[in-house]
Design a protein around this motif. Structure first.
Motif, PDB file in Angstrom:
ATOM      1  N   ILE A 143     -11.913 -12.829   2.253  1.00 26.70           N
ATOM      2  CA  ILE A 143     -11.565 -13.436   3.522  1.00 26.70           C
ATOM      3  C   ILE A 143     -12.825 -13.980   4.190  1.00 26.70           C
ATOM      4  CG2 ILE A 143     -10.442 -13.049   5.746  1.00 26.70           C
ATOM      5  CD1 ILE A 143      -9.159 -10.570   4.447  1.00 26.70           C
TER       6      ILE A 143
ATOM      7  N   ALA B 230     -12.252 -16.452   9.586  1.00 29.36           N
ATOM      8  CA  ALA B 230     -10.798 -16.610   9.436  1.00 29.36           C
ATOM      9  C   ALA B 230     -10.124 -16.421  10.791  1.00 29.36           C
ATOM     10  CB  ALA B 230     -10.257 -15.603   8.437  1.00 29.36           C
TER      11      ALA B 230
ATOM     12  N   ILE C 174      -3.011  -9.408  12.470  1.00 31.59           N
ATOM     13  CA  ILE C 174      -2.709 -10.495  11.538  1.00 31.59           C
ATOM     14  C   ILE C 174      -1.237 -10.851  11.688  1.00 31.59           C
ATOM     15  CG2 ILE C 174      -2.665 -11.194   9.128  1.00 31.59           C
ATOM     16  CD1 ILE C 174      -5.446 -10.755  10.282  1.00 31.59           C
TER      17      ILE C 174
ATOM     18  N   SER D  49      -4.982 -13.830  -0.987  1.00 32.38           N
ATOM     19  CA  SER D  49      -6.028 -14.723  -0.477  1.00 32.38           C
ATOM     20  C   SER D  49      -7.276 -13.899  -0.202  1.00 32.38           C
ATOM     21  CB  SER D  49      -5.561 -15.426   0.803  1.00 32.38           C
ATOM     22  OG  SER D  49      -4.422 -16.196   0.564  1.00 32.38           O
ATOM     23  N   LEU D  50      -8.039 -13.602  -1.222  1.00 32.25           N
ATOM     24  CA  LEU D  50      -9.252 -12.804  -1.103  1.00 32.25           C
ATOM     25  C   LEU D  50     -10.389 -13.505  -1.836  1.00 32.25           C
ATOM     26  CD1 LEU D  50      -7.834  -9.220  -1.762  1.00 32.25           C
ATOM     27  CD2 LEU D  50      -8.514 -10.197   0.441  1.00 32.25           C
TER      28      LEU D  50
ATOM     29  N   ILE E 158      -3.004 -12.702   4.525  1.00 35.38           N
ATOM     30  CA  ILE E 158      -3.887 -12.114   3.526  1.00 35.38           C
ATOM     31  C   ILE E 158      -3.164 -11.942   2.186  1.00 35.38           C
ATOM     32  CG2 ILE E 158      -5.390 -10.166   2.990  1.00 35.38           C
ATOM     33  CD1 ILE E 158      -6.212 -11.918   5.401  1.00 35.38           C
ATOM     34  N   THR E 159      -1.989 -11.382   2.223  1.00 44.20           N
ATOM     35  CA  THR E 159      -1.252 -11.141   0.980  1.00 44.20           C
ATOM     36  C   THR E 159       0.223 -10.926   1.280  1.00 44.20           C
ATOM     37  OG1 THR E 159      -1.135  -9.790  -1.042  1.00 44.20           O
ATOM     38  CG2 THR E 159      -1.579  -8.638   1.017  1.00 44.20           C
TER      39      THR E 159
ATOM     40  N   PHE F 209      -5.792  -5.476  10.859  1.00 40.28           N
ATOM     41  CA  PHE F 209      -4.707  -6.093  10.109  1.00 40.28           C
ATOM     42  C   PHE F 209      -3.380  -5.494  10.566  1.00 40.28           C
ATOM     43  CE2 PHE F 209      -7.520  -8.175   7.244  1.00 40.28           C
ATOM     44  CZ  PHE F 209      -8.595  -7.295   7.043  1.00 40.28           C
TER      45      PHE F 209
ATOM     46  N   THR G 188      -4.073 -15.353  10.039  1.00 41.35           N
ATOM     47  CA  THR G 188      -4.220 -15.770   8.642  1.00 41.35           C
ATOM     48  C   THR G 188      -3.489 -14.792   7.718  1.00 41.35           C
ATOM     49  OG1 THR G 188      -6.360 -16.792   9.081  1.00 41.35           O
ATOM     50  CG2 THR G 188      -5.851 -16.241   6.779  1.00 41.35           C
TER      51      THR G 188
END
Length: 404
Positions: free
Chosen positions: A359, A363, A20, A356-357, A369-370, A395, A367
């Motif tokens: 996912i 995706a 990520i 952003s959950l 995620i947090t 990730f 992207t």
């Protein structure tokens, strides 16, 4: 989480190696503003949208928002004109105590595409606190037999402001018996003192009334004062004396109750009850110190009785008296300066500022995620933090900025 179709076995290994990556842009550097403490609601701080290179018309569609750990309501942004303004009362002393540096750190986030900016607002001190003495009146008992140049310690004043606004000068009301001894900068742990310049005579002057005034260097300057009532006594002619006037002790934080801090020793050249000594804290010692330390009146041992926390206080200044049991008792004084040593007793704290959950299974790599903020209240290496993820997951953690 990314799911793989069973028919894509030939791509499984490759996809699991994807990471990520950050897709937002960060500013070319932090934006800095400054604001005076106690500024009124609505006070202009800065044109934050303009300074960050954002168009006013895109603030609302791009979900412009400002986050600040623990201080989110102090500053606000007008989305119509992009101006950062004071939203609620800012008290520098409440915010940062006596720290020389005081700033509010803002994290500005916009979407589509995601951008993260870091804004620092320095809170400047104003002279809104007058010097304060521990008491409005202090009673001093002095034997008429005390020799010239004898020194009697006084508790100095405190000022909640910083720098020039907290630099104090002292003056003593005119009198023929005493002068004021003010420690130099390199003697900061040494208290103020009265110095006897003319012999006392109880029969002529049983009581003396003096006024001690502290003045800060702010503009306008503020003052505080304490009344000194000196009662002259007929007493034995030798006061207890400590081995030192200043003791320096290093004490680890989180020590068990009952741990010995230091054993003091004072002696008296007199005999009998005039040489028997009782140890105690000075009457000026704060309740906080008495809740942390205990002194044995007979043997002079000081032990810790409360929780010693480096994050709460890094130093303690203990004013000690040794008083003999003469019919007209005399007192000797010393200062114990306790330096608290830090221990690694605070775990890192994590705070999520954007999430952003769940996912989507499609995706794209890269992207976000947090966003995770990590802090540790300890100092030095105890406060340095490294972050890691559970192994073998698709990730990756990416650092966006250094610790403040």
């Amino acid at each position: 989480m990314v799911y793989l179709n069973r028919g894509d076995r030939e791509h499984r290994h490759l996809l699991l190696c994807f990471i990520i990556l950050t897709v937002w842009e960060t500013g070319s550097g932090q934006v800095h503003y400054s604001v005076l403490e106690e500024a009124k609601h609505g006070t202009f701080v800065g044109r934050i949208a303009q300074d960050l290179g954002l168009e006013l018309m895109e603030l609302v569609p791009r979900l412009f928002r400002v986050a600040s750990k623990d201080h989110g309501d102090l500053l606000e942004v007008n989305l119509q004109n992009g101006i950062l303004f004071v939203n609620s009362r800012i008290d520098r002393e409440e915010l940062c105590g006596r720290s020389a540096e005081c700033s509010i750190h803002l994290e500005v986030i916009v979407d589509r595409p995601l951008q993260v900016f870091h804004v620092e607002v320095e809170v400047k001190d104003i002279n809104d606190n007058a010097p304060v003495f521990p008491q409005t009146q202090k009673n001093l008992f002095m034997a008429e037999s005390r020799m010239l140049d004898s020194r009697f310690p006084l508790e100095d004043a405190s000022d909640a402001d910083i720098e020039e606004n907290a630099l104090l000068t002292y003056r003593l009301s005119p009198n023929e018996f005493f002068s004021l001894d003010v420690p130099t900068n390199d003697e900061q742990v040494k208290p103020l003192g009265l110095v006897l310049r003319k012999p006392l005579d109880r029969e002529q002057s049983p009581e003396l009334h003096l006024l001690l005034t502290a003045t800060d260097r702010g503009k306008p300057e503020l003052t505080g004062s304490v009344q000194l009532l000196i009662k002259v006594l007929d007493a034995n002619d030798n006061a207890p004396a400590f081995d030192k006037t200043l003791y320096a002790v290093k004490l680890p934080e989180n020590i068990p109750n009952g741990t010995l801090v230091i054993k003091l020793n004072a002696s008296d050249l007199d005999e009998g009850s005039n040489a028997d000594i009782i140890y105690s804290f000075s009457s000026d010692v704060s309740p906080d110190i008495k809740s942390k330390f205990y002194i044995d009146a007979i043997n002079g041992e000081i032990v810790a009785i409360g929780h010693i926390d480096f994050e709460e206080s890094k130093t303690y200044k203990l004013q000690i008296e040794a008083i003999d049991k003469g019919s007209l008792p005399l007192a000797g004084h010393c200062t114990v300066h306790v330096q608290v040593l830090d221990a690694n007793d605070n775990a890192p704290e994590l705070a999520l500022t954007s999430l952003s959950l769940p996912i989507s299974e499609n995706a794209q790599p890269g992207t976000v995620i947090t966003l995770i903020n990590v802090s540790d209240r300890d100092s030095g290496t105890n406060g340095e933090v490294t972050c890691s993820l559970t192994p073998h997951v698709p990730f990756k953690l990416v650092s966006t900025f250094k610790n403040y």
